[in-house]
Design a protein around this motif. Structure first.
Motif, PDB file in Angstrom:
ATOM      1  N   ALA B 332       0.837  -1.190   0.000  1.00 15.65           N
ATOM      2  CA  ALA B 332       0.000   0.000   0.000  1.00 15.65           C
ATOM      3  C   ALA B 332       0.878   1.247   0.000  1.00 15.65           C
ATOM      4  O   ALA B 332       0.413   2.344  -0.296  1.00 15.65           O
ATOM      5  N   ASN B 354      -5.070  -6.001  -8.523  1.00 16.54           N
ATOM      6  CA  ASN B 354      -4.864  -4.939  -7.558  1.00 16.54           C
ATOM      7  C   ASN B 354      -5.021  -3.560  -8.201  1.00 16.54           C
ATOM      8  O   ASN B 354      -5.551  -2.632  -7.597  1.00 16.54           O
ATOM      9  N   ARG B 358      -7.490  -0.805  -6.841  1.00 18.75           N
ATOM     10  CA  ARG B 358      -7.143   0.549  -6.465  1.00 18.75           C
ATOM     11  C   ARG B 358      -7.811   1.566  -7.369  1.00 18.75           C
ATOM     12  O   ARG B 358      -7.966   2.721  -7.007  1.00 18.75           O
ATOM     13  N   MET B 361     -12.286   1.884  -5.164  1.00 23.74           N
ATOM     14  CA  MET B 361     -12.235   1.204  -3.876  1.00 23.74           C
ATOM     15  C   MET B 361     -13.613   1.006  -3.260  1.00 23.74           C
ATOM     16  O   MET B 361     -13.753   0.754  -2.081  1.00 23.74           O
TER      17      MET B 361
END
Ligand SMILES: Nc1ncnc2c1ncn2[C@@H]1O[C@H](COP(=O)(O)OP(=O)(O)OP(=O)(O)O)[C@@H](O)[C@H]1O
Ligand SMILES: Nc1ncnc2c1ncn2[C@@H]1O[C@H](COP(=O)(O)OP(=O)(O)OP(=O)(O)O)[C@@H](O)[C@H]1O
Ligand SMILES: [Mg+2]
Ligand SMILES: [Mg+2]
Lengths: 290, 412, 300, 373, 373
Positions: B332, B354, B358, B361
């Motif tokens: 992160a 991912n 991102r 969200m």
């Protein structure tokens, strides 16, 4: 045997110390928790019998309790019978008996390992071995693990299959039955079955009694089987009481409630154990009475 | 009292820190290597690594938290923060250590999620979210294209049935995924999170019923296997289900961080690809994302500064980041991502997923959303629904009343 | 028919009868062995499967019930033994034995003493104490874990093997105590009487007379304690935090992370290895299950 | 038909010890056969082989007209009293006795009747509800006996069934067993009985014939009187009779055409009949045997043909008789006398002991066979 | 100093059965005391109480000058042969015997010497390496005996130690025990011995005194001869002697100043001495007793003072003697005769049986006491 009073006390002193030092505190602590809202992180508040009240009003509690009872009633007699039967056979003077004994103890060594979980899936999955065999007899495939009505049986079977420790105990007991009694029975014209029922069985009743109590207690406290195979499902049909206790203690952090559940189970097992001990004098034969 | 604090008291001025985590082989090896590097770079600090598999780790940490014996630095699950630190005092407040920890590398929205009562209880290690992954090989065999809308998914279901057989499904959902799918539907339609700020269920009974009906429809149309069908294989993790392994289930709705095992499980050389968020229900976007895990510092630690150093080292030191790679998922920490991107290690299904996570969200996730009790409730409700024990309306009713009760208790 | 013929006939008949008997016996024992072997295979299959699975790929492990792997690959064993930790399995095995061996020894001793006290002596309040002994068996120990943890913490015993071993020295394993009591109560006192006449004090009676006779039972105790301790996972997990002190049971699950890729063949390969001590111990121990001998010294 | 025939039966125990060295024996249907022999001579082993409890390692055993080598004990038609009782500890005396009948599915009322009847005869009526633990040794033995008596097998096997009973009870039990034997014969279902005992009175009074065993071999099989009067060999001579026959070293000598036997303390003239039998042994050493009751302790005695002079060492008074242990030329003798007829024998003094030589035995030293039969 | 004194000792078993009803007995230091009595009369119980194996429920037991009620068996200075042997099944014969010595830390070489010596006497030298399982009944019993003999306690307790041995062995064991007794006395460490037996010969020959027990009560304590000749009561009269005393119903009658006893089959004149003793009972019923050897079966016999006529039912030949069972007026008698002196007695025929009335006993029917002492 004659003996001075303190002599016996001396022998159980280690246990007494252990009781006070190691057992008493956790015991009373958990009893205390059962009257609190203890959630592990904050200090417990006394809530009286709230936990017990909640318990009796919870649907899942009753469901889990019911399942546990049927589980106990299915597995205890089956496991004992199986263990005794195999022990009896393995008590004969057979060739390679050591090998067979080890083989039959095998499942118990495996315990709750991954292998068992995987194996049970293979056996009882819809495409598993059991259904394959049933298919040979023209029986439709059964959803052993998916159908809430059957799942409990597969769990029970696992328990029965791991009959090693009572078997070993039975074996040890069978070894202590004097050979001369078998000789007398042979002369008296008793068949193998009759000899077993009338001579062997009564002679090993102390140990049978022990195994019975132990199996009872352990069945009530069974956790591993359903945990690794069904996780309590489907539809909570294998949600045995200890799973319920575990979830509340370590997943929901309701330690107070969980303690109450435990003490409830404690009382239930106690009742059964007491009944067993009450029945003891009617069927358990001790060589030495006090 | 041999708590975490005392253990730290090494001889000769040497500082001993205990650091615990759970994980698999890859994570252990990488972390141990990173620790060695840290020790090299910080003479005078010894790290005692305490690590193990996932099973039982929570019990262990719980015992340690209760017994005040927790290690100085811990890797914890995000939602544990709210268990061990209801009031924010369960862990060391990292806002007092900003000299040593650079919080600027994190999305403030994420930092919010680790802040309780204004106290920063941990720093996010990674972000993860539910992503659609498709078995391209299976879809190809069925003659279907990788869907981007639900309509296409429905179509794929037909193709799977006709071209492959009745036990082929374009997607697999277990109880929890089934619930999340219902939520996915509702979110796309209504654009709001499941649990609101006041810790109350955000949907009306009618709305929920609709969501559940959607799931039932998926089952009816043969998009996903029914609960009973799934259950017949036993209580098996999705990646270990023979049907998944053999490519009979065409897709999964899974955390991006867990995709590796799904791919590895596939028999032969079946190919898994990252899919888009399916659309076609409403005008809103839907997604489920959360912080996967955080690093926290024991509130009783004797060496907060050294602990902070270790923490910061693990998440941002370029060498450490490189060593650790994606052993804890895609980091992160912005700096870390930069390093990894530079190295070109960020590729593959996990990363692709991912990126999607991102990208959007979702509408925010309550810290209690994944509480064990609630999770259990979701599963139970979905299971009862799936087995036809209750209908969608009853499910909505049950879910709402019980979830609200639990939430109230949790937030107390 | 003269006498000789008659005798011959009888002899022939007898021969036939005996042959038939022998044949029936043969069939009988053949059948017995067949059944034993068949059921035995059922029992053994998991182990065989496990053995095979240790060479399989993940996909093959979860889809094939056959035990033969498509190809043999020993990397599971090699890599598994090396582990992803700083230590190899050798360390973990040594650790396990550091726990198991003392624990088994103190268990047998403390359990035998306690059982002896209960089975053979008058003790004030014995009934009550015995009830307590049994009661300690009945409470699910799940809920005892946290208080126990707190207790051992206050003893300063965490991250050592003491919490795992020391309580056993105080016969906390009521299960075994009860078991030995039951066995003792089945043994006639005559021999002990003879021993007291021979000048034994009570401890000598126990060690010289009772324990040899109770051998099968005591071996069972040792056996169970050995295996259960070998398999015990949660106990060491909670009490031991240093990896260097982990026993095999924890090490086995080291590489299993719910969300990560698991090399199942390694896990299984190690499980197989971890089974070996228990298997060997069982195989050796059960040889002592020879015929009971108690009665041969007593007439009546 | 339940004759019991042993054909070169052998028994070797697993530890290698050979307990029975080829026994040949025919026991007739309905016969009462007594086994006697020193402790450890394989009486029990033989009995247990007949019962089928012990594998035989050689030879054959026939019961009726069937070779029973391979037949299970329960199918051999036997009942047995074990030397060690082997009572079922978990059963009451009643059930111990009833068990065999229950196994053969005898009706309940008949079982009850037979058990109670046996209990009455065995004087254990009061103990029927007791378990073995709560009984005295003799009481247990009687239960063990009762367990066999209630049944009606073809063959009864008794292994020292009365050894722990007092004399009075023993006599009445003995009579009871004999009555049973008679009764069964009268009923037309004669039972063969094999009875092991160390009690000479029992052996002499009960047995139709007696088998004398020694170290796993048969020494003599004969009627009680023949065993006593005509022992075929030295072993039987020494074994049968209590106190046992005086057996001393001797030598046959001939003097003036007359045959004498020279023994410690004197040279005794042999009666014609005996002299004939041992004339071939003149000049040889032999064993000389004379039963204690054939020695008469008296200064003057018209019945005796020869005497030795001995000094009295011990006088044992038995009530109805006396045993006089005396020493002649360093050899110990024992005489059994009627205290009424032989008075005033005092320890330490010398007397003449007259020998009734018509009753004497002489044994070859090598073959140990009786020369005087 | 190891006299054994029992003071109103009582024993009630847990099941409520009262086995011993207050026994008072003094056994002197170094005395050889024999216990006899019918099966179940509490011989073993008494022995076990002396040993300390059985809690006593009333009274006191003293050994030496110490009340041992609360003293542990191992501290009482006793050795015991158990009726049921109680051998250690897991030990060899050698170790069974050596065990007690090992417990008292006797040096190894002395243990070895004593065990081997005992084994030699017991004729079990070859069996020292065997476990009980591999031994015959008698061999086990000898090991059990050996276990006691190797030790040097103050008090020996023997519970039917020879019951399973053959006559010959029994005699030599008996002698061995007596020798041990003498030897210890000679060494100045006399051992008190309490010896339970059912063998009358043993009882009569071994005991300094004999205690006759019946149903948990002492009937008489006396020397062997006195017990035989002067039984104090009906029980002792009937119990001592084998075959036992003839005991029949009788009545004392007076005719012409002379006192007679009327019994089935005849009215017999009592000799003066006896007559005096029972004159007070004239007209009363009594029990009349006469030992079998005091009945002479002969047509004419000068010794007898009176006779009954009876028909012979059974003649038992014992070798050296004969038992004649005859029936007179419906009552059974038994006579013990010398086959040499009384010839040609045939079953079924009637004979005159002369009674030696100088030896007769008469017992009060109520108190059962002997009137003729
Ligand atoms: N454990 C017991 N519980 C109850 N009664 C018992 C027990 N042991 C013995 N008895 C009874 O006590 C009485 C005396 O028993 P004991 O063994 O002393 O007899 P004994 O004289 O040795 O007889 P035997 O000659 O048959 O051995 C018997 O009637 C017997 O039934
Ligand atoms: N299981 C066995 N193993 C080895 N040898 C044995 C076994 N049983 C008996 N013997 C031996 O065999 C011989 C015969 O034993 P058996 O029991 O038949 O003797 P017995 O004539 O009954 O003697 P007793 O009168 O002492 O009971 C003995 O020397 C004994 O030591
Ligand atoms: Mg024998
Ligand atoms: Mg007795």
């Amino acid at each position: 045997m004659k003996g001075k009073k303190y002599e016996g006390l001396l022998y159980i002193t280690p246990w007494l110390i252990g009781l006070v030092v190691f057992t008493a505190f956790p015991f009373f602590a958990s009893l205390f928790f059962s009257f609190t809202d203890y959630n592990l992180m904050s200090s417990p508040n006394f809530v009286g019998i709230d936990n017990y009240k909640t318990m009796f009003q919870t649907e899942l509690f009753w469901k889990s309790f019911g399942i546990t009872m049927s589980y106990v009633f299915i597995t205890v007699p089956m496991k004992l019978a199986f263990a005794l039967f195999i022990a009896y056979i393995l008590n004969f003077k057979l060739k390679a008996v050591n090998f067979f004994r080890t083989a039959y103890y095998m499942p118990s060594i495996l315990g709750g390992s991954v292998a068992v979980a995987v194996l049970w899936r293979f056996l009882f999955a819809d495409t598993g071995l059991v259904n394959m065999i049933l298919a040979l007899f023209g029986v439709d495939s059964i959803s052993w693990l998916g159908n809430p009505d059957y799942a409990i049986f597969t769990i029970s079977l696992l328990r029965v299959w791991q009959f090693g420790s009572p078997m070993v105990i039975f074996l040890a007991a069978l070894k202590n039955v004097p050979e001369s009694l078998y000789e007398a029975a042979r002369i008296d014209g008793a068949s193998k079955v009759k000899t077993f029922i009338r001579v062997t069985l009564p002679m090993i009743t102390p140990v049978l009694f022990f195994n019975f109590i132990m199996q009872l207690v352990q069945a009530f406290q069974e956790f591993n089987g359903p945990y690794i195979i069904t996780g309590g499902g489907p539809l909570n049909s294998t949600y045995l009481f200890p799973l319920y206790i575990y979830d509340n203690a370590f997943r929901y952090f309701r330690m107070g409630y969980s303690s109450a559940l435990s003490w409830f189970l404690f009382v239930v097992i106690m009742v059964f154990t007491l009944l067993a001990f009450k029945s003891e004098k009617h069927w358990v034969h001790y060589t030495e009475v006090e | 009292n041999k708590g975490g604090t005392d253990v730290g008291g090494g001889e000769g001025g040497e500082v001993k820190l205990r650091f615990s985590w759970w994980g698999g082989d890859e994570r252990h090896e990488a972390t141990l290597a990173a620790i060695r590097l840290f020790e090299d770079k910080n003479p005078g600090i010894k790290i005692e690594a305490e690590y193990g598999g996932w099973q039982g780790h929570q019990e262990k940490v719980t015992s340690q938290m209760v017994g005040n014996t927790a290690p100085d630095v811990l890797q914890v699950n995000w939602n544990w923060l709210y268990i061990f630190s209801k009031d924010g005092n369960g862990f060391y407040d990292l806002s007092t250590l900003t000299d040593h920890i650079n919080l600027d590398n994190y999305d403030p929205a994420l930092m919010d999620q680790t802040t309780i009562n204004g106290k920063i209880n941990g720093i996010p290690v990674g972000v993860t979210g539910k992503v659609f992954y498709f078995n391209k090989t299976a879809y190809d065999a069925a003659g279907a294209s990788i869907p981007t809308t639900f309509d296409e998914l429905y179509k794929a279901a037909e193709l799977f049935k006709t071209n492959l057989g009745n036990d082929y499904y374009p997607m697999d959902l277990d109880q929890y995924a089934a619930f999340l799918m219902s939520m996915y539907y509702l979110e796309q339609k209504h654009g709001k999170p499941f649990i609101n700020e006041e810790n109350v269920i955000n949907y009306s009974l009618g709305e929920l019923e609709e969501g559940f009906d959607f799931y039932l429809d998926l089952v009816d149309k043969g998009v996903v296997p029914s609960m009973e069908t799934r259950g017949a294989a036993g209580n098996v993790p999705m990646d270990q289900t023979p049907s998944w392994i053999q490519g009979k289930y065409g897709a999964t709705y899974e955390w991006d961080s867990a995709v590796a095992k799904f791919q590895a499980a596939l028999e032969g050389d079946q190919e898994l690809v990252t899919g888009d968020y399916l659309t076609g229900i409403g005008n809103n976007e839907s997604a489920l994302a959360k912080i996967s895990m955080v690093y926290s510092i024991n509130k009783n630690t004797k060496y907060p500064v050294e602990s902070a150093k270790l923490l910061e080292f693990l998440v941002s030191d370029p060498e450490a980041v490189e060593i650790l790679g994606t052993s804890r998922g895609v980091p992160a920490n912005a700096a870390a991502i930069e390093v990894l991107e530079g190295e070109g290690v960020l590729a593959g299904l996990n990363y692709e997923g991912n990126v999607k996570v991102r990208g959007f969200m979702g509408n925010g996730i309550s810290p209690y959303f994944e509480d064990s009790q609630l999770q259990n409730l979701y599963r139970t409700v979905m299971e009862e629904l799936g087995y036809g024990k209750i209908n969608a309306a009853q499910a909505a009713e049950k879910l709402t009343s019980e979830a609200n009760r639990m939430l109230a208790e949790l937030a107390k | 028919m003269n006498e000789q013929d008659r005798k011959k006939l009888i002899a022939e008949n007898d021969l036939r009868l005996r042959k038939r008997l022998a044949r029936r016996n043969g069939i009988n024992s053949g059948l017995r062995y067949f059944v034993l072997t068949f059921v035995g295979l059922l029992m053994l299959y998991p182990l065989i499967w496990l053995l095979g699975a240790s060479f399989k790929s993940n996909a093959e492990i979860f889809t094939s019930i056959g035990f033969l792997p498509s190809s043999f690959d020993f990397s599971g064993y090699v890599n598994g033994w090396k582990t992803s930790t700083e230590y190899t399995f050798t360390t973990y095995f040594i650790n396990t034995f550091k726990i198991v061996i003392p624990k088994v020894i103190v268990t047998v001793i403390s359990v035998t003493l306690t059982a002896y006290g209960f089975a053979r002596f008058k003790i004030p309040g014995k009934k009550f104490l015995f009830s307590i002994l049994i009661a300690t068996l009945l409470l699910p120990n799940l809920v005892l874990r946290i208080p126990q943890y707190i207790m051992f913490n206050s003893f300063n015993w965490l991250d050592s093997y003491k919490p795992l071993i020391v309580p056993s020295a105080f016969a906390v394993d009521a299960f075994f105590v009860f078991m030995v009591i039951q066995f003792m109560r089945g043994i006639p006192k005559d021999l002990e009487e003879a021993a007291t006449i021979d000048g034994c004090n009570s401890i000598q009676v126990l060690t010289k007379i009772l324990m040899p006779i109770l051998k099968p039972a005591l071996i069972s105790v040792a056996l169970f304690q050995f295996m259960w301790t070998m398999n015990d996972f949660l106990g060491p997990l909670i009490y031991i935090s240093s990896v260097r002190k982990y026993p095999v049971s924890i090490a086995l699950k080291m590489s299993m992370d719910a969300s990560a890729l698991v090399h199942w063949n390694q896990v299984i390969a190690l499980s197989v290895i971890a089974l070996v001590p228990s298997l060997v111990v069982f195989f050796l121990a059960q040889r002592h299950f020879v015929d009971g001998i108690t009665s041969s010294g007593i007439k009546g | 038909m339940a004759e019991v025939v042993l054909k070169s039966v052998e028994k070797q125990y697993p530890n290698g010890f050979k307990a029975v060295h080829g026994i040949d024996l025919e026991i007739k249907d309905g016969e009462f056969m007594v086994f006697v022999g020193p402790s450890g001579c394989a009486k029990s082993t033989t009995l247990r082989m007949v019962a089928g409890l012990e594998d035989i390692t050689g030879g054959e055993i026939w019961i009726g007209d069937k070779c029973v080598n391979e037949v299970q004990p329960k199918d051999r038609g036997i009942a047995m009293v074990f030397q060690n009782y082997a009572l079922y500890p978990h059963m009451t005396a009643y059930n111990n006795m009833a068990f065999g009948l229950q196994m053969s599915k005898t009706p309940k009322n008949i079982i009850d009747q037979r058990v109670r009847e046996a209990a009455k005869h065995l004087e254990i009526e009061d103990l029927l509800d007791r378990k073995p633990k709560e009984m005295s040794g003799g009481q247990r033995q009687r239960v063990a006996l009762g367990r066999a008596l209630v049944r009606k097998p073809d063959v009864f096997l008794f292994d020292e069934p009365l050894s722990n009973l007092d004399a009075k009870l023993r006599v009445s039990m003995r009579v009871r067993i004999q009555e049973l034997h008679e009764m069964l014969k009268a009923e037309g279902v004669p039972a063969t009985m094999i009875y092991v005992t160390h009690d000479q009175v029992e052996a002499m009074t009960m047995g139709d014939r007696i088998t004398v065993l020694n170290a796993g071999r048969i020494m003599q099989v004969d009627t009680p009187m023949n065993l006593y009067r005509k022992p075929e060999n030295l072993f039987v001579a020494g074994f049968i009779g209590a106190p046992s026959m005086n057996l001393v070293d001797g030598e046959i000598v001939e003097m003036g055409g007359k045959v004498f036997v020279s023994i410690p303390g004197g040279v005794l003239p042999l009666p014609e009949e005996k002299a004939e039998k041992v004339r071939s042994h003149v000049g040889k050493k032999i064993k000389f045997g004379l039963r204690p009751e054939d020695i008469i302790a008296n200064e003057v005695h018209e019945g005796g043909e020869g005497f030795v002079t001995g000094s009295v060492r011990v006088v044992e008074q038995m009530g109805n008789e006396e045993f006089i242990y005396f020493n002649a030329a360093g050899t110990q003798f024992i005489a059994r006398v009627n205290p009424e007829q032989v008075k005033n024998i005092r320890k330490g003094e010398d007397y003449r002991f007259w020998f009734n030589l018509a009753k004497c035995h002489m044994f070859d030293l090598e073959t140990e066979e009786n020369l005087t039969l």
